[in-house]
Design an enzyme around this catalytic site. Structure first.
Site, short mmCIF file in Angstrom:
data_model
loop_
_atom_site.label_atom_id
_atom_site.label_comp_id
_atom_site.label_asym_id
_atom_site.label_seq_id
_atom_site.Cartn_x
_atom_site.Cartn_y
_atom_site.Cartn_z
N SER A 488 46.62 7.75 74.62
CA SER A 488 45.57 8.08 75.58
C SER A 488 45.62 7.08 76.74
O SER A 488 46.65 7.00 77.41
CB SER A 488 44.21 8.12 74.90
N ASP A 573 46.34 20.08 74.57
CA ASP A 573 45.53 18.99 75.10
C ASP A 573 44.81 19.45 76.37
O ASP A 573 45.44 19.87 77.34
CB ASP A 573 46.42 17.78 75.41
N HIS A 605 44.59 16.55 72.11
CA HIS A 605 44.64 15.15 72.52
C HIS A 605 44.67 14.21 71.31
O HIS A 605 45.09 13.07 71.42
CB HIS A 605 43.43 14.83 73.40
#
Length: 664
Positions: A488, A573, A605
């Site tokens: 991330s 995502d 994600h």
């Protein structure tokens, strides 16, 4: 010095040198063991102190189990076969157990309940409302047959408070949300008397009322860079405990007397923010707090727990949390944290000041040789202190090692001391592992957080580079063999670090890292104004300085990437679009760079499938071994099959190259 003494010293030195040169790394720990789901976790003692409930797999799916305290009669209470149960809590009657579950897998959590003494093991959906999500709010031992829950019946973003009588199976509206309250505060009689409203500027207001019949009024208004939250109403409801940092660098605990009102300081941190508060069983009076600078540290507020905390410290090395207590406050469940041992749980008997081990989260690692983690304070180029953690391989000299800098996500989060499977995995493969709480990380004071404002592509990356330089100067890391990786925001930082500092990092691993900052802003729901304004303050104003967002987005800077990179992406995502990950990869290849791209068709994600995670780590392991020289466990056939499909989404260009031997 006598000849005899000189000979003894020489013999000791020769023995140490022989051991140093003969050192060998421990056996490879299989990835499947390091990253295996916990076998038992989250134990909770029943309020009457008779039973222990915990989470453990049943036929491969996480379910609730129970045992009688002091016995070995463990048995499953639930038998879910879908997505598993992530958490649960006891009812104060010591009979019902509640948990949240998403029946359709659409993010609409329902409150489920079961009577563990009922041999039929029936599960009751207490909120069977289509399209409605639930959350727990409060329970009280004074009203053992009821709990308060939040339901978003009228609006997806607004939760009203409902009273659930689980014995009678009755659900009724308790109080409507006047709008904007995201957190409710309840007294020991289940009266809703406080709440937190998030304001459009990213700050908030703590609101309060003296009784359910009174109007709401403001108690405390805080700004977007401040922290403020309710803790509890003191006995008698004449004062309230609040944590905030309105006038201080670190968060403190305060008691606000409502007559006046006037504020009394109870405790203020001096090196880090408050981390956890231990309240009495009724949830009214603070007894102790923890702060977390380098390690977790308990601070006693009440003499009632002083001897207990001292006795717990004497149980063994490491840090601990108190995660569950019985209604009489005689038995505590402890989570014991060490760096080279998976999380362990104990029951602590206050009467005798003794602890009895319950179980480990990952007992299969009991025989593994795991690494130690050492905290350090590293100075950034502007003098700012950076709290960092270095994990070193076992069995080999800690000099001139290949090193991987692992960047935490968020970025509004922090790294902590303790057992970390990812760090242990890399250390077992022969790498020094450096984790840095760069500016913008949370928990280390207001100025450390605000120093990260507008610094996504600059100061935060400079902190990582400065910490890397420290590890090289100290002799831990070989400057020619340093990689950087993260997930991330950590993946974003890895990519932007090889853009900004290509002379420092040999390679980078990006797992679902942000590729386009403007797209990231667009992924925030339009109606979620506070979050958008928080990004405006902490990242930058995309309307006033759009060039900042373009210049600090990997998708627009990809052509500058020269070190080899591995990019892993989830096709589903919504925060990081797969097409932008592909554009980034294509730009790197067109500019002559080296990139390995893996796209997993069934991931978003968060990599939620364990088989995909193991396959990804197998690819990362090979990638790092090729470029940094660490050890590698061959991919299993099932992992190879998954990776073949992930590579097919965007076939590779030229084969990756090794780092130059004499990289500066």
């Amino acid at each position: 010095m006598s000849i005899t003494r000189r000979l003894i010293i020489q013999m000791v030195c020769w023995a140490a040198l022989a051991a140093w040169t003969a050192a060998e790394p421990p056996p490879l720990i299989p990835r499947a063991e390091l990253f295996a789901p916990p076998q038992r976790l989250s134990p909770r003692i029943s309020p009457d102190g008779s039973y222990l409930a915990y989470l453990a797999p049943y036929e491969g799916v996480m379910n609730i189990w129970i045992r009688t305290i002091g016995e070995a009669d463990d048995r499953p209470v639930t038998r879910d076969s879908r997505g598993g149960i992530p958490s649960f809590q006891w009812a104060w009657d010591s009979r019902y157990i509640f948990f949240l579950q998403d029946p359709a897998g659409e993010g609409q959590w329902h409150v489920q309940a079961t009577d563990f003494q009922d041999e039929t093991r029936q599960i009751f959906d207490m909120t069977p409302l289509p399209g409605v999500a639930a959350r727990f709010i409060a329970a009280s031992p004074r009203i053992p047959n009821k709990i308060l829950i939040g339901l978003n019946v009228e609006s997806p973003d607004i939760y009203d408070v409902y009273e659930l009588d689980f014995v009678q199976g009755k659900l009724k509206l308790h109080i409507k949300n006047p709008g904007g309250i995201v957190h409710w505060v309840v007294d020991d009689r289940l009266q809703v008397l406080g709440g937190t409203v998030i304001e459009a500027n990213g700050g908030g207001t703590l609101i309060i009322r003296r009784s359910p019949e009174d109007d709401w009024h403001s108690l405390l208004v805080y700004g977007p860079d401040d922290i403020a939250r309710f803790i509890s109403f003191a006995p008698g409801n004449q004062s309230v405990y609040v944590v905030h940092n309105m006038k201080t660098e670190y968060t403190g605990l305060y008691r606000i007397h409502l007559a006046g009102p006037h504020e009394e300081s109870v405790f203020t941190g001096t090196e880090s923010d408050l981390d956890y508060l231990l309240l009495d069983v009724l949830g009214q009076t603070p007894l102790a707090v923890t702060v977390h600078h380098l390690r977790h540290d308990w601070k006693v507020l009440s003499p009632a727990v002083k001897d207990d905390l001292e006795a717990i410290r004497a149980l063994g090395p490491g840090d601990f949390d108190i995660i569950s207590r019985d209604a009489d406050d005689n038995r505590w469940i402890l989570a014991h944290r060490q760096d080279n041992v998976p999380l362990e749980y104990f029951v602590f008997y206050r009467a005798t000041k003794t602890g009895v081990r319950l179980f480990s989260q990952q007992p299969d690692l009991a025989a593994a040789t795991l690494s130690l983690t050492q905290p350090y304070i590293i100075s950034a180029r502007d003098g700012k202190d950076l709290v960092a953690y270095l994990t070193l391989p076992q069995g080999i000299p800690a000099r001139n090692l290949p090193m991987v800098v692992v960047v935490h996500g968020g970025p509004w989060d922090r790294d902590e001391w303790g057992f970390n499977p990812l760090h242990q995995w890399l250390a077992n493969r022969g790498y020094a592992v450096l984790a840095v709480n760069y500016r913008g990380s949370t928990g280390l004071g207001k100025s450390h957080l605000t120093a990260g404002h507008g610094q996504w592509g600059d100061g935060m990356l400079a902190d990582l580079a400065d910490a890397t330089g420290w590890a090289i100067r100290e002799g831990f890391a070989d400057k020619a063999r340093v990689g950087i990786m993260g997930t991330s925001f950590g993946g974003y930082a890895a990519l932007m670090s090889v853009v900004r500092h290509p002379d420092i990092y040999c390679c980078a691993v990006d797992i679902v890292g942000y590729k386009n900052l403007l797209t990231l802003i667009d992924s925030i729901p339009a109606g979620w104004t506070p979050m958008r304004n928080m990004f405006r303050i902490r990242v930058g104003d995309w309307e006033k300085v759009p060039d900042f967002f373009r210049e600090n987005s990997p998708v627009t800077q990809a052509a500058k990437i020269r070190p080899a990179v591995l990019i892993a992406q989830g096709a589903r995502d919504t925060r990081v679009r797969a097409e932008e990950a592909r554009r980034t990869v294509q730009a790197i290849r067109q500019a002559g760079g080296t990139v390995t791209y893996l796209e997993f068709s069934d991931e978003g994600h968060e990599f939620g499938h364990p088989t995909n995670r193991l396959a990804l780590y197998a690819a990362v392991e090979d990638f790092l071994a090729e470029r940094l020289g660490g050890r590698s466990e061959p991919a299993a056939p099932s992992e190879t099959s998954i990776l073949d499909q992930a590579r097919a989404a965007l076939p590779a260009g030229k084969e990756p190259e090794k780092c130059p031997e004499n990289r500066p």
